[in-house]
Design an enzyme around this catalytic site. Structure first.
Site, PDB file in Angstrom:
ATOM      1  N   ASN A 104       0.854  -1.190   0.000  1.00 51.76           N
ATOM      2  CA  ASN A 104       0.000   0.000   0.000  1.00 51.76           C
ATOM      3  C   ASN A 104       0.887   1.236   0.000  1.00 51.76           C
ATOM      4  OD1 ASN A 104      -1.855   2.073   0.569  1.00 51.76           O
ATOM      5  ND2 ASN A 104      -3.153   0.668   1.702  1.00 51.76           N
ATOM      6  N   CYS A 109      -5.263   0.890  -1.206  1.00 53.34           N
ATOM      7  CA  CYS A 109      -5.843  -0.430  -0.962  1.00 53.34           C
ATOM      8  C   CYS A 109      -6.985  -0.719  -1.936  1.00 53.34           C
ATOM      9  CB  CYS A 109      -6.320  -0.543   0.479  1.00 53.34           C
ATOM     10  SG  CYS A 109      -7.337   0.835   1.044  1.00 53.34           S
ATOM     11  N   HIS A 357     -11.234   1.208   4.473  1.00 52.90           N
ATOM     12  CA  HIS A 357     -10.229   0.270   3.972  1.00 52.90           C
ATOM     13  C   HIS A 357     -10.888  -0.675   2.966  1.00 52.90           C
ATOM     14  CE1 HIS A 357      -6.608  -2.022   3.857  1.00 52.90           C
ATOM     15  NE2 HIS A 357      -7.178  -3.106   4.333  1.00 52.90           N
ATOM     16  N   ASP A 374      -5.588  -8.685   1.449  1.00 55.92           N
ATOM     17  CA  ASP A 374      -5.647  -7.450   2.224  1.00 55.92           C
ATOM     18  C   ASP A 374      -4.281  -6.776   2.155  1.00 55.92           C
ATOM     19  OD1 ASP A 374      -6.082  -5.398   3.951  1.00 55.92           O
ATOM     20  OD2 ASP A 374      -6.700  -6.628   5.654  1.00 55.92           O
TER      21      ASP A 374
END
Length: 847
Positions: A104, A109, A357, A374
């Site tokens: 990131n 993200c 997020h 993630d």
């Protein structure tokens, strides 16, 4: 009620298990009132049981009306899931899942989740690999295809998380863009459009359309006459309503819902005039990969703001778009194609409308195993987590003492799906295809393998760093090359000299042999000096190494360097050149000998250069070496010269005249000091130089700044550059800009400072003489910029700042129209002044 480990007393030493579990007492009349509690625990020999000291009241358990005790029996359930203890600092995504994540950059993200989704559509990845690129392309310049190829290759073959900076640079993003969340749907469309354009005329032309393009038909059909209007349109994704829809099928029902055009809303047909009609949309065909954008964000007119829709919204693992006899399909649709889809990806947003997020749940092979992507971390997940927990809506927390009259506590789930990707079952084998190295261009493989080898090499160097030390060796040739070009103060930039990486245990005598091979200087002709960092933050050769020190290992000298307050081992290699231009053994140095370095300044050329070094006696006077200095400079031996000692340059310049009649020792001149000299300038010399002596020139160099000027209308493009002093006043700066723009009146130039964080002009311009120095114009909080924006005004800035901008609306008594005029007037003017100005300038009112 507790959960215990079987045979706890005989557990082996060190045994432990991490478990998530649920304990429940089943209500046998109405399952809705089942008492269920969940928790988690790290079980070991010392803590072998875990649970609830107060699970439910016995009074409720024994009450026959409650439904827990029926026919003298209760039903107790335990659901246990044993999981690995995840240490996320040591977690290896590749080892645990076979996949790697994306780094990131600050707020990317959302992009990472989209890129992972596209990467895990193998047909798309194969097409990207087959796009023609050349080894001359640079991923970070403008080549989006090569940047994406590079990214996909690293995702496929790297063992650790992959950076996305090359790709974002190819988008034309700067650092500020990477810290801003963009719209995912827009990013997806722009990326696909650019790839589609690059694929034209290649072997993969049309791939984007084949994968993602579907078609629907907009129609308007009159009710009372035989007339129907249709228009075919293509789509790459579909936006589905979430609000008011319980699931995907309800959204599709709403999408194809028929609107009746009647009353004041009748349809104006070309042949039959106003007619009652039906308006709607039906699908002609769906693409093999169906991308559904869920409208989780919408504008709330009542609150005048964007809001997030967190309503519960269900989506199935299998999606049938042929249901109810194909009610979503138009008559022109090919009914032989089975529109049965399986879920491939769920992209999730966690948070509110102003931030949050993003991550993705993906089934790369459409098997039962889901993975959560993630950012840098990839983990295995179950189907329930990927589907049901992403529906949104509300979740109930059971009360501590549940009963028929207790109301469970509800809270909104802010993590929910916002984009779904489905793959058509009949195209599954074609889309989830095999992608291997044969699909990747040779030049790409070679370049990326080389990058990987360099990365492994650096990793190995880092692991072995404690065994090695870095030695930086400066020579006379480095001083001559750098002084007056790369540097003006001190003697050398150690970042631009020869660097040696040697083992700490290497004897210094062996290191000297290495120097002999590299520089061609015999060992007996080498003498090394240690540098020292002085209190005034300058670096100077302090003393030569002793014979005993040269018998030590390099690591020992590294320690000496640390004591001299220098982080690295830096050495000055003193080499003497004989009459035949060959190296000779350096002369012996006594305690009275001082090594001095000399720079020559030419005020006419505004040039400073290194001319050499000399050993002098500390008790001697500068007068005794003037002839030698003139010889080094190429002057007549009796040329009058002035000497200056360069002392320091931070935070301000200190360069003092040297008294030629006073001994070096008395002037506190020592080893490593720098003497600058120049021709003496006669007092009666009419010719004036801009920087007549060494101190003034060094002062200028210390404060000079190259400023990039940009037109305020084009804030992304440099218009011209000017070299200025940070000490320039406001008038000096606008004067230089006016000269560059061939403008007679500098006061018509208005300047605006640069915001280093947003990379944009500041909202307010600089006021006329509102700052003292150029340095004040370039500062932004604790950051210094080299950019200024300019605009050319119609009137001088001092006059403009004294005026007030007024917008006057004039309504004509004869015409039904409003005329808006903007006028500038002095701030202290009266209403009468406004009217007079309008009469003269706008000529709207009669006298």
């Amino acid at each position: 009620m507790y959960l215990d480990v079987a045979d706890a007393p005989t557990l082996p030493y060190g045994w432990s298990r991490y478990a998530q579990f649920t304990l429940a007492v089943i209500n046998q009349i109405n399952n809705k009132y089942t008492v269920r509690k969940d928790t988690q625990h790290q079980f070991n020999a010392r803590e072998s049981d875990w649970g609830f000291t107060s699970f439910m009241p016995l009074s409720e358990l024994y009450d026959p009306c409650r439904g827990y005790l029926v026919h003298d029996s209760i039903i107790v359930e335990a659901e246990v899931v044993v999981r690995k203890v995840v240490d996320y600092f040591m977690y290896d995504s590749k080892k645990e899942t076979g996949y790697v994540g994306l780094k990131n950059q600050g707020a990317t993200c959302y992009m990472n989740s989209l890129l992972q989704t596209l990467y895990h559509i193998p047909y798309f990845r194969k097409a990207v690999y087959h796009m023609p690129t050349t080894e001359n392309d640079m991923p970070s310049s403008i080549s989006i295809p090569l940047a994406l190829q590079s990214l996909f290759y690293k995702l496929q073959y790297s063992d650790s998380s992959v950076a996305t900076k090359e790709l974002t640079k190819s988008f034309g993003w700067d650092t500020y863009d990477s810290f801003m969340q963009h719209d995912v749907q827009e990013l997806n469309r722009v990326l696909c459009e650019k790839l589609e354009d690059k694929m034209k005329g290649t072997v993969v032309e049309g791939t984007i359309q084949k994968l993602f393009e579907g078609h629907h038909m907009n129609y308007i059909e009159c009710v009372n006459v035989d007339y129907k209007s249709t228009r075919k349109e293509s789509f790459y994704d579909l936006q589905l309503d979430v609000k008011g829809c319980r699931d995907i099928y309800a959204s599709f029902d709403k999408y194809v819902e028929v609107e009746c055009l009647e009353g004041d809303n009748k349809y104006q047909s070309e042949q039959h005039g106003l007619q009652e009609a039906k308006k709607g949309v039906l699908f002609i065909d769906f693409p093999p990969v169906l991308q559904l954008q869920l409208k989780r964000f919408e504008y709330d007119f009542a609150r005048d703001t964007m809001v997030k829709i967190n309503d519960r919204y269900e989506f199935p693992l299998q999606l049938d778009l042929d249901r109810d006899d194909g009610k979503y399909l138009s008559p022109e649709a090919d009914r032989s194609v089975r529109n049965l889809y399986t879920l491939h990806s769920v992209l999730v947003h966690s948070g509110g409308v102003h931030g949050g997020h993003y991550y993705a749940y993906i089934r790369p092979t459409l098997s039962d195993q889901w993975y959560k992507f993630d950012d840098e971390r990839v983990t295995k997940e179950d189907t329930k987590r990927a589907l049901e927990e992403q529906y949104g809506g509300e979740e109930e927390l059971q009360p501590a003492n549940p009963g028929f009259n207790n109301t469970p506590f509800k809270f909104t789930k802010y993590s929910n799906a916002y984009m779904l990707v489905y793959v058509r079952e009949s195209d599954k084998d074609k889309i989830i295809c095999n992608v291997d190295e044969t699909d990747i261009a040779e030049h790409l493989r070679e370049r990326l393998k080389k990058e990987q080898e360099e990365k492994e090499h650096k990793k190995k160097e880092k692991a072995e760093a404690h065994l090695y030390t870095i030695v930086k060796v400066a020579r006379d040739v480095d001083l001559a090359e750098q002084i007056g070009r790369d540097i003006y103060f001190d003697l050398v930039d150690h970042e631009k000299v020869k660097v040696f990486r040697v083992q700490k245990q290497m004897p210094f005598s062996v290191f000297k042999e290495e120097i002999a091979k590299v520089f061609g200087i015999p060992v007996q002709c080498q003498r090394f000096w240690l540098w020292a960092k002085r209190q005034n933050h300058t670096y100077r050769p302090n003393r030569p190494l002793t014979q005993s020190e040269e018998l030590q290992a390099v690591g020992h000298l590294r320690e000496l360097s640390n004591k001299a307050n220098i982080a690295e081992l830096k050495l000055f290699l003193e080499v003497e050149i004989g009459p035949d231009l060959q190296p000779v053994a350096p002369p012996d140095k006594t305690k009275e000998d001082i090594l001095l370095f000399f720079k020559l300044y030419d005020p006419e050329r505004e040039e400073l250069r290194y001319v050499g070094r000399l050993f002098v006696k500390s008790t001697s006077k500068p007068l005794e070496i003037l002839a030698k200095l003139n010889e080094m400079a190429g002057y007549d031996l009796d040329q009058e010269i002035d000497l200056y000692e360069e002392i320091k340059f931070e935070p301000s310049i200190m360069c003092e005249p040297v008294d030629k009649k006073v001994a070096f020792k008395s002037s506190q001149i020592e080893d490593g000091d720098i003497i600058c000299f120049q021709k003496s300038t006669p007092i009666d010399n009419d010719h004036q130089f801009q920087y007549p002596d060494v101190p003034s020139f060094l002062e200028y160099v210390h404060n000079r700044q190259v400023v990039h000027f940009r037109s305020l209308d084009k804030p992304k493009e440099d218009d011209f550059c000017l070299e200025m002093s940070k000490l320039y006043t406001y008038d000096d700066v606008v004067g230089k800009v006016a000269l560059q723009l061939s403008l007679d009146d500098p006061s018509k130039i208005r300047l605006t400072s640069h915001n280093c964080y947003s990379q944009q002009p500041k909202p307010q311009p600089i006021k006329y003489r509102g700052v003292d120095r150029l340095s004040d114009m370039l500062i932004h909080y604790n950051q210094t910029s080299d950019i200024l924006y300019y605009e050319v005004l119609d009137i001088p800035l001092p006059e403009l700042q004294g005026l007030k901008m007024l917008k006057v609306a004039y309504h004509s008594p004869t015409k039904d129209e409003m005329v808006i005029h903007s006028i500038r007037l002095p701030k202290q003017c009266s209403v009468g002044d406004v009217l007079n100005d309008l009469r003269t300038k706008v000529n709207l009112f009669p006298c």
